[in-house]
Every structure is written in structure tokens, then in C-alpha cells.
Design a protein around this motif. Structure first.
Motif, PDB file in Angstrom:
ATOM      1  N   ASN A 144      49.826  52.348  37.625  1.00 31.45           N
ATOM      2  CA  ASN A 144      50.556  51.952  38.824  1.00 31.45           C
ATOM      3  C   ASN A 144      51.474  53.071  39.296  1.00 31.45           C
ATOM      4  O   ASN A 144      51.565  53.353  40.489  1.00 31.45           O
ATOM      5  CB  ASN A 144      51.376  50.681  38.566  1.00 31.45           C
ATOM      6  N   SER A 188      49.305  56.023  40.742  1.00 33.80           N
ATOM      7  CA  SER A 188      48.801  55.667  42.063  1.00 33.80           C
ATOM      8  C   SER A 188      49.935  55.684  43.087  1.00 33.80           C
ATOM      9  O   SER A 188      49.762  56.151  44.217  1.00 33.80           O
ATOM     10  CB  SER A 188      48.139  54.289  42.031  1.00 33.80           C
ATOM     11  N   ASN A 189      51.107  55.208  42.665  1.00 37.36           N
ATOM     12  CA  ASN A 189      52.262  55.178  43.568  1.00 37.36           C
ATOM     13  C   ASN A 189      52.702  56.582  43.953  1.00 37.36           C
ATOM     14  O   ASN A 189      52.957  56.863  45.130  1.00 37.36           O
ATOM     15  CB  ASN A 189      53.412  54.426  42.906  1.00 37.36           C
ATOM     16  N   ASN A 213      50.239  58.083  46.323  1.00 33.79           N
ATOM     17  CA  ASN A 213      50.380  57.431  47.616  1.00 33.79           C
ATOM     18  C   ASN A 213      51.586  57.994  48.373  1.00 33.79           C
ATOM     19  O   ASN A 213      51.505  58.324  49.562  1.00 33.79           O
ATOM     20  CB  ASN A 213      50.527  55.924  47.408  1.00 33.79           C
ATOM     21  N   ARG A 269      42.519  59.536  46.130  1.00 38.11           N
ATOM     22  CA  ARG A 269      42.815  59.623  44.693  1.00 38.11           C
ATOM     23  C   ARG A 269      43.629  58.422  44.235  1.00 38.11           C
ATOM     24  O   ARG A 269      43.373  57.853  43.165  1.00 38.11           O
ATOM     25  CB  ARG A 269      43.581  60.913  44.387  1.00 38.11           C
ATOM     26  N   ALA A 270      44.615  58.043  45.030  1.00 36.72           N
ATOM     27  CA  ALA A 270      45.446  56.890  44.676  1.00 36.72           C
ATOM     28  C   ALA A 270      44.603  55.625  44.575  1.00 36.72           C
ATOM     29  O   ALA A 270      44.774  54.816  43.650  1.00 36.72           O
ATOM     30  CB  ALA A 270      46.554  56.705  45.714  1.00 36.72           C
ATOM     31  N   VAL A 278      42.411  55.805  41.342  1.00 38.96           N
ATOM     32  CA  VAL A 278      43.196  55.539  40.131  1.00 38.96           C
ATOM     33  C   VAL A 278      43.494  54.052  40.005  1.00 38.96           C
ATOM     34  O   VAL A 278      43.357  53.465  38.925  1.00 38.96           O
ATOM     35  CB  VAL A 278      44.509  56.350  40.155  1.00 38.96           C
ATOM     36  N   ALA A 279      43.891  53.451  41.105  1.00 42.15           N
ATOM     37  CA  ALA A 279      44.213  52.024  41.077  1.00 42.15           C
ATOM     38  C   ALA A 279      42.984  51.182  40.750  1.00 42.15           C
ATOM     39  O   ALA A 279      43.052  50.245  39.944  1.00 42.15           O
ATOM     40  CB  ALA A 279      44.808  51.600  42.423  1.00 42.15           C
ATOM     41  N   ALA A 339      48.433  48.150  44.112  1.00 43.84           N
ATOM     42  CA  ALA A 339      48.546  49.578  44.411  1.00 43.84           C
ATOM     43  C   ALA A 339      47.352  50.051  45.236  1.00 43.84           C
ATOM     44  O   ALA A 339      47.495  50.879  46.148  1.00 43.84           O
ATOM     45  CB  ALA A 339      48.649  50.379  43.120  1.00 43.84           C
ATOM     46  N   ARG A 340      46.169  49.533  44.930  1.00 40.29           N
ATOM     47  CA  ARG A 340      44.980  49.900  45.698  1.00 40.29           C
ATOM     48  C   ARG A 340      45.102  49.433  47.145  1.00 40.29           C
ATOM     49  O   ARG A 340      44.778  50.178  48.083  1.00 40.29           O
ATOM     50  CB  ARG A 340      43.738  49.278  45.055  1.00 40.29           C
ATOM     51  N   ALA A 392      47.607  51.697  49.078  1.00 39.04           N
ATOM     52  CA  ALA A 392      47.042  53.008  49.400  1.00 39.04           C
ATOM     53  C   ALA A 392      45.957  52.895  50.473  1.00 39.04           C
ATOM     54  O   ALA A 392      45.852  53.770  51.351  1.00 39.04           O
ATOM     55  CB  ALA A 392      46.486  53.662  48.141  1.00 39.04           C
TER      56      ALA A 392
END
Length: 204
Positions: free
Chosen positions: A56, A59-60, A63, A84-85, A88-89, A97-98, A101
Motif C-alpha cells: 500500500n 503504491s501510494n 501514485n 506502476r502503482a 503493485v496494488a 490503492a489500485r 491510482a
């Protein structure tokens, strides 16, 4: 900002170093100090990838760095960071998080004037948020208004009006009739009506 810098002096067993760098990046971003914020986020990302950091957080930071790149006018780099974010999420089951982003990726595409892709991304985001949070969620209403804004940018004012009308009840229920977001949506609806009528008159 000062608190984040002090946190960096803590021993590793007391503080994950990526976290303070990320907090510093957010503080700098809020101040509009984008070059410094980008450096802080890059440090957070690098440290997170070498530590047993949380997906998380990674990803944050990706983002947020992508958003900063947008403020710097570096939209192509920002687009890559958003992807990329999202990756990863997705790999770590970090659904919220997905979604964040993915919504920001749509904004990035809009800024690049890639309107067809931005619209498609926004429609996917709306479906995703509706499935996760329901149609009464503020995030759902916000995504619908973002779609309406994208349609306005394309000159499709009648379609934008439909989306604003879909979003307005969400804000009225969740935030109240006098909330700034509700008022903004009402004003945006009025602009769409005026633009649609103007276009219809021009076609006569």
C-alpha cells in the motif's frame, strides 16, 4: 515537514525510513515545492523496495510521485508511474490503492488531451468503485462528475448533463444540499445546459 525530517534520525528498529520520506514528500507537495517533493518520494520508493515495506505504501508513493510529475508538466513519466502503482496494488490485492491510482491515471490522460483513453479509464473506474463501494458513495459521485467533466471537454454537453444529474443525488444524500461539492455540481449542470442549448441554437 520538520517532524518528518526528525523521524529520519530514528534508528531503523523504531522507524521505517520510507515512511518519513513519504510524509516529507506530502508536506512539500502541499507547499507546491514539487522538485523537492519528487526527490522525497523517490527516496521513499527506493527504500520501500529494499525494505520489507508494505505494498500500500509503495503504491501510494508511486501514485503521489506521478501526481507531482503532472504538476511539473511531465505527464508521460507520470503516466508510467501510475501504471506502476496500479501493477503493485494489483499484485498485492490492494484494491483501494489500485482504484485511486486508476482514477488519477484518467486525470493524467485528460491532461495529455488523450480524451478517448481518459473517458474509457473513467468509465472503468466508475464500474470498479460502484462494485466496491456502491452508488451512494462519495467516491462514486466524484468519479461520475469526473466523467462529466471529460465529456464537457469533448463538447458533449448533453451527455455531460446526464452524468451530472446522476452524481447530484449522491452528493445530496451523502454530503447535504449545501455542501460545496453539491453546489459545484449544480453549477456545472447549469453550464452544461447552457452549452447544450447554445450548440443546438447554432445548428439551427
Amino acid at each position: 515537514e520538520g517532524h518528518a525530517r526528525r523521524a529520519l534520525t530514528l534508528p531503523p528498529e523504531q522507524a521505517r525510513l520510507s515512511g518519513p520520506w513519504g510524509a516529507l514528500g506530502e508536506a512539500l507537495q502541499e507547499q507546491g515545492r514539487y522538485d523537492e517533493a519528487a526527490e522525497a518520494f523517490q527516496n521513499a520508493i527506493a527504500l520501500n523496495e529494499t525494505e520489507a515495506g508494505g505494498a500500500n505504501d509503495l503504491s501510494n508513493w508511486l501514485n503521489l510521485l506521478a501526481i507531482v510529475r503532472g504538476h511539473q508538466g511531465l505527464y508521460v513519466e507520470g503516466e508510467e508511474l501510475f501504471h506502476r502503482a496500479i501493477a503493485v496494488a494489483e499484485a498485492n490485492g490492494a484494491d483501494e490503492a489500485r482504484r485511486v491510482a486508476a482514477a488519477n491515471l484518467a486525470w493524467n490522460l485528460h491532461q495529455q488531451r488523450r480524451h478517448v483513453e481518459a473517458e474509457a479509464a473513467l468509465r472503468r473506474t466508475i464500474v470498479d468503485i460502484r462494485a466496491a463501494e456502491g452508488e451512494n458513495a462519495v467516491n462514486y459521485g466524484a468519479s461520475v462528475t469526473n466523467l462529466a467533466g471529460e465529456l464537457q471537454a469533448q463538447g458533449r454537453h448533453s451527455e455531460a448533463l446526464v452524468e451530472f444529474r446522476r452524481a447530484l443525488p449522491v452528493f445530496e444524500r451523502a454530503l447535504g444540499r449545501h455542501h460545496p461539492q453539491t453546489a459545484w455540481t449544480i453549477n456545472a449542470m447549469a453550464r452544461s445546459v447552457a452549452e447544450a442549448e447554445s450548440m443546438e441554437a447554432a445548428e439551427l
